[in-house]
Enzyme design. Structure first.
Site, PDB file in Angstrom:
ATOM      1  N   GLU A 179     -17.848 -17.441  67.531  1.00 51.43           N
ATOM      2  CA  GLU A 179     -16.773 -17.381  68.922  1.00 51.43           C
ATOM      3  C   GLU A 179     -17.720 -18.088  69.935  1.00 51.43           C
ATOM      4  O   GLU A 179     -18.792 -18.025  70.150  1.00 51.43           O
ATOM      5  CB  GLU A 179     -16.320 -16.018  69.283  1.00 51.43           C
ATOM      6  N   ARG A 215     -13.078 -11.744  70.374  1.00 52.50           N
ATOM      7  CA  ARG A 215     -12.816 -13.076  70.130  1.00 52.50           C
ATOM      8  C   ARG A 215     -13.300 -13.756  68.830  1.00 52.50           C
ATOM      9  O   ARG A 215     -12.841 -14.656  68.400  1.00 52.50           O
ATOM     10  CB  ARG A 215     -13.428 -13.886  71.162  1.00 52.50           C
ATOM     11  N   SER A 258     -26.452 -18.653  75.036  1.00 48.82           N
ATOM     12  CA  SER A 258     -25.575 -18.493  76.428  1.00 48.82           C
ATOM     13  C   SER A 258     -26.068 -19.485  77.571  1.00 48.82           C
ATOM     14  O   SER A 258     -27.324 -19.365  78.053  1.00 48.82           O
ATOM     15  CB  SER A 258     -25.829 -17.026  76.855  1.00 48.82           C
ATOM     16  N   HIS A 341     -28.955  -7.386  82.146  1.00 56.81           N
ATOM     17  CA  HIS A 341     -27.964  -8.015  82.207  1.00 56.81           C
ATOM     18  C   HIS A 341     -27.070  -7.542  83.321  1.00 56.81           C
ATOM     19  O   HIS A 341     -26.188  -8.469  83.618  1.00 56.81           O
ATOM     20  CB  HIS A 341     -27.379  -7.929  80.815  1.00 56.81           C
ATOM     21  N   PHE A 348     -23.405 -12.140  89.734  1.00 56.43           N
ATOM     22  CA  PHE A 348     -22.389 -13.302  89.550  1.00 56.43           C
ATOM     23  C   PHE A 348     -21.093 -13.060  90.129  1.00 56.43           C
ATOM     24  O   PHE A 348     -20.515 -13.890  90.846  1.00 56.43           O
ATOM     25  CB  PHE A 348     -22.084 -13.362  87.810  1.00 56.43           C
ATOM     26  N   HIS A 365     -21.218 -19.425  76.471  1.00 58.00           N
ATOM     27  CA  HIS A 365     -21.743 -19.089  75.266  1.00 58.00           C
ATOM     28  C   HIS A 365     -21.123 -19.184  73.982  1.00 58.00           C
ATOM     29  O   HIS A 365     -19.817 -19.551  73.849  1.00 58.00           O
ATOM     30  CB  HIS A 365     -22.249 -17.472  75.397  1.00 58.00           C
TER      31      HIS A 365
END
Ligand code: HEM
Length: 393
Positions: A179, A215, A258, A341, A348, A365
């Site tokens: 994916e 996904r 990523s 993370h 972000f 990614h």
């Protein structure tokens, strides 16, 4: 109008629950896209083939010899003159470098082919297979063999001053075990280069934890359990350089590349990225690299994409984390629960808000979850903490 990241021909009735919130999906805060491949594609190949040096200065000294990464690139640039396989060269290749937890400097070609058959054709036609097989043999014998099979010349100074380790990590995902997600639909990355300009519209499966799994076509019908690993930290694997070692593939190994590209950011955003996001990202990657065993991560390299003529320059505007986890659930748990993370993720949203959501930073990614026979790990003269060698400790 949102569309599914899973293309119609790979959709199946789910026997595994989707992770999308049961209350229904909200419109994601920002659009994301997935690569689209021809419906006829059965698989693709992603290869990480590299050289390991004790230090960056050893790598710099080796640039002129033509025997290190330049030698590898001579294979990936090979184009076949045969009309039966005119495009054996990878469809896309780029160089990246990283310093590992032992302080060794690694430079690798990341290359992609549209099928295993094309990769095999390239490995034979370019002379790569013959050259690779010769790497740990005495110089004279190797050169004689290269001469016989037309492999394009020896390593140059296998027994010379420069001490190199070599590694190849090659992945053969069937299309249901891959994916991709991109925040930008114009600039391709990684396997996205194989779709020949083809990318989805904004996809539905993003913006919630578990969307990576939603996904992934194979996750519709498979829980993707792997072999749990709780290995050691920085010192996992011996310090001595290995002889040629093949590491067996692992059931449902999860591989993530990523990437971050801040080449399109303007002054204010650029400063913000470099001062607020990049250090937090580097800390997260440092944790996975040095203490990844705590969360099921065998190997993590935080890599700088570098130019061909500037192989050891680490001041480019593109980086990526390349990490191998024992299973998808471990990768999910690290991204959803681990402070390193969470700091990246929350940072972000602060970053985007402070720029009124108008950002030039591009993120992507690609995630592969593979059967053992879809993985090839081989190391020659590398230290014991390199890549999947850690799994043997
Ligand atoms: C998901 C931010 C780097 C692993 C996400 C999401 C965001 C994010 C916003 C949610 C995406 C969505 O579904 O729309 C970032 C930023 C990064 C970064 C800003 C760098 C600047 C990384 C790296 C890794 C990673 C280097 C691993 C090597 C993941 C994973 C998910 C995720 C596995 C999916 C979680 C799931 O869907 O269950 N990240 N990330 N991220 N990130 Fe990161």
């Amino acid at each position: 109008m949102l569309e599914s990241a899973i293309p119609a021909h790979l959709r199946q009735e789910r026997t595994q629950p989707a992770r999308a919130p049961s209350s229904g999906l909200q419109q994601p805060a920002y659009p994301s896209y997935s690569a689209r491949f021809p419906t006829s594609a059965k698989d693709l190949v992603m290869a990480v083939i590299g050289v390991q040096y004790a230090s960056k200065s050893d790598a710099e000294a080796d640039v002129e010899t033509g025997a290190g990464i330049s030698k590898l690139m001579s294979f990936t640039k090979h184009t076949s003159s045969s009309s039966s396989s005119p495009t054996a060269a990878p469809s896309f290749a780029e160089l990246a470098s990283a310093t590992d937890s032992r302080g060794f400097f690694n430079v690798a070609v990341l290359a992609y082919w549209t099928s295993r058959a094309t990769y095999d054709a390239w490995a034979a036609a370019s002379g790569f297979d013959v050259w690779w097989a010769s790497l740990d043999r005495p110089q004279d014998e190797a050169e004689e063999e290269q001469g016989r099979k037309g492999g394009g010349g020896g390593d140059g100074d296998t027994n010379g001053e420069t001490r190199r380790g070599w590694f190849r990590e090659v992945f053969f995902p069937s299309m249901d075990r891959l994916e991709t997600i991109f925040t930008d639909d114009q600039v391709p990355e990684g396997a996205g280069h194989l779709g020949v300009g083809s990318i989805s519209g904004p996809v539905r499966e993003h913006g919630y934890w578990g969307s990576m799994r939603d996904r992934l076509p194979i996750a519709q019908t498979d829980a993707l359990a792997g072999e749990k690993w709780t290995g050691g930290g920085t010192e996992v694997g011996g310090a001595e350089r290995c002889s040629r070692v093949r590491v067996p593939g692992k059931k449902n190994l999860a591989i993530i590349r990523s990437g971050q590209d801040w080449s399109a950011t303007r002054s204010e955003e650029r400063t913000l990225y470099l001062e607020t996001m990049h250090p937090v990202l580097a800390r997260g990657m440092g944790f996975l690299r040095d203490r990844g065993g705590e969360v099921g991560c065998y190997s993590c390299r935080f890599m700088d994409v570098v130019g061909e003529d500037d192989q050891n320059n680490d001041s480019t505007d593109r980086t990526f984390g390349l990490a191998y986890f024992d299973e998808l659930a471990s990768l999910e748990a690290w991204s959803r629960e681990h402070q390193t993370h969470l700091d990246i993720f929350r940072g972000f949203f602060r970053y985007a808000r402070s720029l009124d959501n108008s950002i030039g930073l591009r993120l992507f990614h690609e995630v592969l979850v593979l059967e053992p026979e879809q993985q090839l790990f081989e190391y020659i003269g590398c230290h014991g903490g390199t890549g999947m060698l850690a799994s043997l400790a």
